[in-house]
Design a protein around this motif. Structure first.
Motif, short mmCIF file in Angstrom:
data_model
loop_
_atom_site.label_atom_id
_atom_site.label_comp_id
_atom_site.label_asym_id
_atom_site.label_seq_id
_atom_site.Cartn_x
_atom_site.Cartn_y
_atom_site.Cartn_z
N LEU A 89 0.83 -1.20 0.00
CA LEU A 89 0.00 0.00 0.00
C LEU A 89 0.87 1.25 0.00
O LEU A 89 0.62 2.21 -0.76
CB LEU A 89 -0.91 -0.02 1.23
CG LEU A 89 -1.85 1.17 1.42
CD1 LEU A 89 -2.88 1.23 0.30
CD2 LEU A 89 -2.56 1.07 2.78
N PHE A 90 1.90 1.27 0.82
CA PHE A 90 2.80 2.40 0.94
C PHE A 90 3.48 2.71 -0.39
O PHE A 90 3.51 3.87 -0.85
CB PHE A 90 3.84 2.07 2.01
CG PHE A 90 4.78 3.18 2.39
CD1 PHE A 90 4.30 4.44 2.74
CD2 PHE A 90 6.15 2.95 2.43
CE1 PHE A 90 5.18 5.45 3.12
CE2 PHE A 90 7.03 3.95 2.81
CZ PHE A 90 6.54 5.20 3.15
N ALA A 91 4.01 1.68 -1.04
CA ALA A 91 4.69 1.87 -2.31
C ALA A 91 3.74 2.37 -3.38
O ALA A 91 4.11 3.21 -4.22
CB ALA A 91 5.35 0.56 -2.75
N ASP A 92 2.52 1.89 -3.36
CA ASP A 92 1.55 2.32 -4.37
C ASP A 92 1.24 3.81 -4.24
O ASP A 92 1.18 4.54 -5.23
CB ASP A 92 0.26 1.50 -4.23
CG ASP A 92 -0.65 1.62 -5.44
OD1 ASP A 92 -0.15 1.71 -6.57
OD2 ASP A 92 -1.88 1.62 -5.23
N VAL A 93 1.08 4.27 -3.00
CA VAL A 93 0.80 5.68 -2.77
C VAL A 93 1.96 6.55 -3.23
O VAL A 93 1.76 7.62 -3.84
CB VAL A 93 0.50 5.91 -1.27
CG1 VAL A 93 0.50 7.40 -0.93
CG2 VAL A 93 -0.84 5.29 -0.89
N ILE A 94 3.18 6.12 -2.97
CA ILE A 94 4.35 6.92 -3.35
C ILE A 94 4.58 6.90 -4.86
O ILE A 94 4.82 7.94 -5.48
CB ILE A 94 5.60 6.38 -2.62
CG1 ILE A 94 5.51 6.66 -1.11
CG2 ILE A 94 6.88 7.01 -3.18
CD1 ILE A 94 6.61 6.01 -0.30
N ARG A 95 4.47 5.72 -5.46
CA ARG A 95 4.89 5.55 -6.84
C ARG A 95 3.84 5.93 -7.88
O ARG A 95 4.18 6.41 -8.96
CB ARG A 95 5.31 4.09 -7.07
CG ARG A 95 6.51 3.66 -6.29
CD ARG A 95 6.82 2.17 -6.46
NE ARG A 95 6.97 1.80 -7.87
CZ ARG A 95 7.37 0.61 -8.29
NH1 ARG A 95 7.65 -0.34 -7.39
NH2 ARG A 95 7.49 0.35 -9.58
N GLU A 96 2.58 5.69 -7.57
CA GLU A 96 1.56 5.74 -8.62
C GLU A 96 0.37 6.66 -8.32
O GLU A 96 -0.77 6.30 -8.59
CB GLU A 96 1.02 4.32 -8.87
CG GLU A 96 2.06 3.29 -9.21
CD GLU A 96 2.61 3.46 -10.62
OE1 GLU A 96 2.04 4.28 -11.38
OE2 GLU A 96 3.59 2.79 -10.96
#
Length: 868
Positions: free
Chosen positions: A593-600
């Motif tokens: 979830l964290f990576a999705d918010v940052i990346r996309e």
């Protein structure tokens, strides 16, 4: 503290995967609740003093909490504010100790207190070697305070408290609690007024009044002491018996039978204030803290109004766009609680329309109740918040003291968590219908000047405190027990690694609680905003968690709640930071979830427009607040408007810029600054580097920067020169206080060694006993607090000062501030005693500064930013 580990089995199953949602389910809330265990030992001295001890060896620190069974609900008519006034007097010295703060600061301790309707508490966080000193001081003011209370101290602390009231009243919407208390609780009810009291009653407080207050309410039989940290129960008991055992038992706390008022008719109130938008309050009385129904009412309020997944937030802010903010929750008291919903109306929208919409959402909730998923998410949030709160000695001591004082059980937190876990849609709906289905009070605050009714709530003081001859008297140090020096500072050794795409990782293991703290730090910050486009970064940040290519904004919030994870995105002067706080058992899912918010982030056009309106309203709120207004003026005055540090420190930017930014601008900023070749990851908590790296690789390792877009570069001019001294005046009619702020550019950079500057500023305006605070607060009584700072920005640093003072002392306060600073650098330089005290406070408090994983992560990141 012992928190059972749920991590191992789930982490072993988490093999590296492609960047996609993992199939692992969240840990069940029942397991999370069972994992929370805070062992304690309790005992009661013959004089009635109740003591509870929790041993936690992770750091050489101890927290001492002393809670007295007295609050503003015990005040008779004509004596409102006395409990809080006496809290201040308890810091003014006792029979054997002329000053309470100096010896504690010299021992590395930090102390404070607070007053509510139901209790008064005092706490000290310190290295373990200072516990004897803290216990001696606490016992001395419990048993030997009266001889030290004189008219001079009463007048001075009365002035400080009245300035604390002015400071609160001066804030936009700052008068609402007066209206809520008096509307929900009839005259004569213990909760019919707020703890701060009225100016008139504080004016009339006499020495006989306050001495009688002490005799009636402060003694071993009305107190609970909680000690948490690096000490055994046996050691703690011996020390408490030594210092408190001889204090005579006093009168017990009186019985407090008071019914919870219930109404079947809605009552209303209207206020006016200098605010940019209307605000609506919906309030009901609620069950007392210990009642089983209190948990269900809290769950209902959370589902309706607390956070980005709340029903009212989704309806009013996301869907109908009638409001720019919604919040809510319960204020739990011993005799009764309050359930409150707050709605900030979008500028230009009729408040009556918003009220009807709130009624419709509430009616649907009362008719149908919540879903099982909503109830489970709230229970998971409660368990996660409790786990995080118990990581510090201060948090665990507070939890144990509150449980014993209010519920007769230091372990009451377990009862509360079990009730959250046992809540059902049916039980929550029944409680909501019972407590929120009828009656209540509705307050509307409209933009406009405060009128006679509002100004009457502020009040005017007729008592002017007289300056004391010496704000920091030195007591007889020979009476104080010696402080045992603790030289051990145990901090995990950072481990370093690099992901396959070059992202650097810094990790520090710490298994005190099953939580992992992660910080994604980008070399951007407010300084990355172009001088002609202040607010670009802030708007971009605000949109990152409002939807990605795979998840909508509500889905992001709801998934985080199911996992017990918290994601926040913010910025300082030099870095843009995304933070993740995850339960160890749910780390793989939380990382995805964290990576999705940052990346996309999607930056969907409809979300851009919605969040833009909210951001414009936030800027208007800043410009209506004394502190916000001052901070927006100060930075460009220090650095110049074109300097990278010359924008508002909040990062909200300029309204004209935010109004014209396009989706393309935000996408371009994200591609330029939020990218893997501009990122460092800092992690601390309950895992290992071996277990962590494959998960970070899965979440971030395949991320590549857009090759067509160059990485952002910040350009700093030569150090700004000193500017000619100037005073800027901003008229804010009917303000009970003036907000004085000042600034000065310095030649020091954060990447230099600013330690001498930092120490000098600590003595001038940071510590409670600093010269500026001691003069304006403790000597003259013109302010509740004065503070100076030298924020460690990477490039040119600046000196800043903030001093809210009573309005009729504005000019005199400016003279005092200028004279004190001039004397500090001239006729009255730092003394040897001052230097020793601030060195001791700084060095001896270091173990407590790294007590939590969050603090450790922040320190690792700051060292990297400043090249240390």
């Amino acid at each position: 503290m012992r928190l059972l580990n749920l991590t191992a089995a789930l982490l072993l199953a988490a093999a590296p995967l492609a960047h996609a949602a993992p199939a692992l389910p969240p840990a069940p809330v029942s397991a999370l609740v069972r994992a929370v265990d805070l062992p304690f030992t309790k005992f009661t001295l013959p004089n009635g003093l109740r003591v509870v001890v929790h041993t936690d060896r992770k750091a050489p620190v101890v927290s001492l909490h002393t809670w007295y069974d007295v609050g503003s609900s015990d005040e008779p008519v004509g004596q409102t504010g006395y409990a809080h006034l006496f809290e201040h007097l308890m810091f003014a010295g006792s029979e054997h100790v002329a000053n309470y703060d100096l010896p504690l600061e010299n021992a590395g301790g930090q102390n404070n207190g607070s007053t509510t309707q139901d209790r008064t508490n005092y706490y000290v966080d310190m290295p373990r070697g200072a516990l004897d000193l803290a216990l001696f001081l606490e016992a001395d003011r419990m048993g030997h305070l009266l001889p030290a209370i004189d008219q001079e101290k009463l007048d001075n602390q009365r002035g400080v408290v009245q300035n604390e009231k002015r400071q609160g009243d001066n804030r936009p919407y700052g008068l609402f609690y007066y209206a809520l208390n008096s509307a929900l609780f009839p005259k004569g009810h213990p909760y019919d007024h707020t703890p701060i009291g009225s100016m008139a009653d504080l004016d009339h407080a006499s020495l006989d009044n306050v001495r009688a207050w002490f005799r009636d309410h402060y003694n071993p039989a009305t107190a609970v002491i909680a000690i948490s940290g690096d000490i055994s129960a046996g050691e703690a008991r011996a020390k408490v018996e030594r210092y408190f055992g001889a204090i005579p038992r006093g009168p017990a706390a009186p019985a407090r039978a008071a019914a919870v008022p219930r109404s079947s008719v809605v009552t209303r109130g209207i206020m006016h204030d200098r605010v940019p938008n209307a605000r609506l309050y919906f309030a009901w009385t609620a069950p007392p803290l210990t009642a089983p129904a209190a948990t269900d009412v809290s769950v209902a309020l959370t589902i309706l109004a607390d956070g980005g997944s709340a029903r009212l937030y989704n309806d009013l802010v996301r869907d109908t766009k009638l409001a720019i903010g919604v919040s809510g929750g319960t204020n739990d008291g011993r005799r009764a609680g309050m359930a409150i919903v707050q709605v900030d109306v979008k500028p230009g929208v009729d408040p009556a329309l918003v009220e009807r919409r709130v009624d419709a959402v509430l009616a649907k909730f009362l008719a149908e109740g919540p879903t099982a998923d909503e109830v489970s998410r709230v229970a998971t949030r409660a368990a996660a918040q409790t786990i995080r709160g118990l990581e510090t000695a201060d948090g665990s001591a507070s939890t144990l003291a509150e449980g014993w004082l209010f519920a007769g059980d230091p372990g009451f937190y377990k009862v509360q968590l079990a009730r959250y876990a046992a809540a059902t849609p049916a039980s929550v709906r029944a409680a909501a219908r019972d407590w929120m289905g009828k009656g209540g009070f509705r307050l509307t605050i409209l933009p406009g000047e405060r009128g006679p009714a509002e100004l009457a709530l502020v009040g005017a003081s007729g008592v002017a405190p007289k300056a004391k001859a010496n704000a920091l008297p030195n007591g007889d140090d020979s009476l104080l027990p010696p402080v045992q020096r603790v030289d051990t500072l145990s901090v995990p050794t950072p481990e370093r690694a690099t992901l396959s795409n070059g992202i650097r990782v810094v990790f520090a293991g710490r298994a005190a609680v099953p939580v992992i703290e992660m910080l994604a730090s980008f070399d951007a910050g407010n300084a990355a905003d172009p001088a002609n486009a202040r607010g670009t970064e802030g708007l971009m940040i605000a949109l990152m968690d409002e939807g990605t290519r795979r998840r909508t904004g509500p889905q992001i919030v709801q998934e985080g709640e199911r996992l017990g994870a918290s994601i926040t995105i913010g910025a300082g002067s030099d870095t843009t930071r995304a933070s993740l706080s995850a339960l160890s058992a749910n780390l793989p899912q939380s990382l995805d979830l964290f990576a999705d918010v940052i990346r996309e982030p999607a930056f969907a056009p409809e979300q851009v427009e919605r969040v833009r309106a909210i951001r414009l309203a936030e800027i208007a709120q800043e410009e209506a607040s004394p502190g916000g207004m001052a901070s927006r003026l100060l930075s460009p005055a220090i650095y110049g408007a074109a300097h990278p540090y010359g924008g508002a420190p909040s990062g909200t930017g300029e309204a004209a810029v935010v109004s014209r930014l396009t989706r393309a601008d935000l996408v371009a900023f994200h591609r330029t600054w939020i990218r893997p070749d501009n990122l460092q990851l800092f992690v601390a908590g309950d895992t290992t580097m071996v277990a962590l790296l494959p998960q970070l690789e899965r979440a971030f390792g395949d991320w590549r920067a857009d090759p067509a877009v160059a990485r952002g570069v910040k350009s700093f001019p030569p150090a700004a020169a000193d500017r000619r001294s100037a005073i800027l005046l901003v008229d804010r009619p009917n303000s009970p206080q003036s907000y004085i702020t000042a600034g000065h550019p310095l030649s020091v950079r954060g990447v230099d060694d600013p330690l001498p500057l930092t120490v000098a500023n600590d003595l001038l305006g940071v510590s409670f006993t600093s010269r500026l605070n001691s003069d304006l607060r403790e000597t003259k009584g013109w302010a509740y607090g004065v503070r100076s700072s030298v924020p460690e920005s990477r490039e040119q640093m600046a000196f800043r000062l903030a001093a809210p003072v009573q309005a009729d002392k504005t000019g005199a306060s400016i003279v005092v501030l200028r004279d004190d600073i001039a004397a500090y650098t001239g006729a009255k330089p730092i003394t040897a005693d001052e230097l020793t005290r601030t060195a001791n406070l700084t060095v001896l408090s270091l173990p407590g500064a790294f007590e939590t994983s969050g603090a450790l992560v922040a320190a690792l990141q700051q060292n990297a930013v400043l090249g240390r």
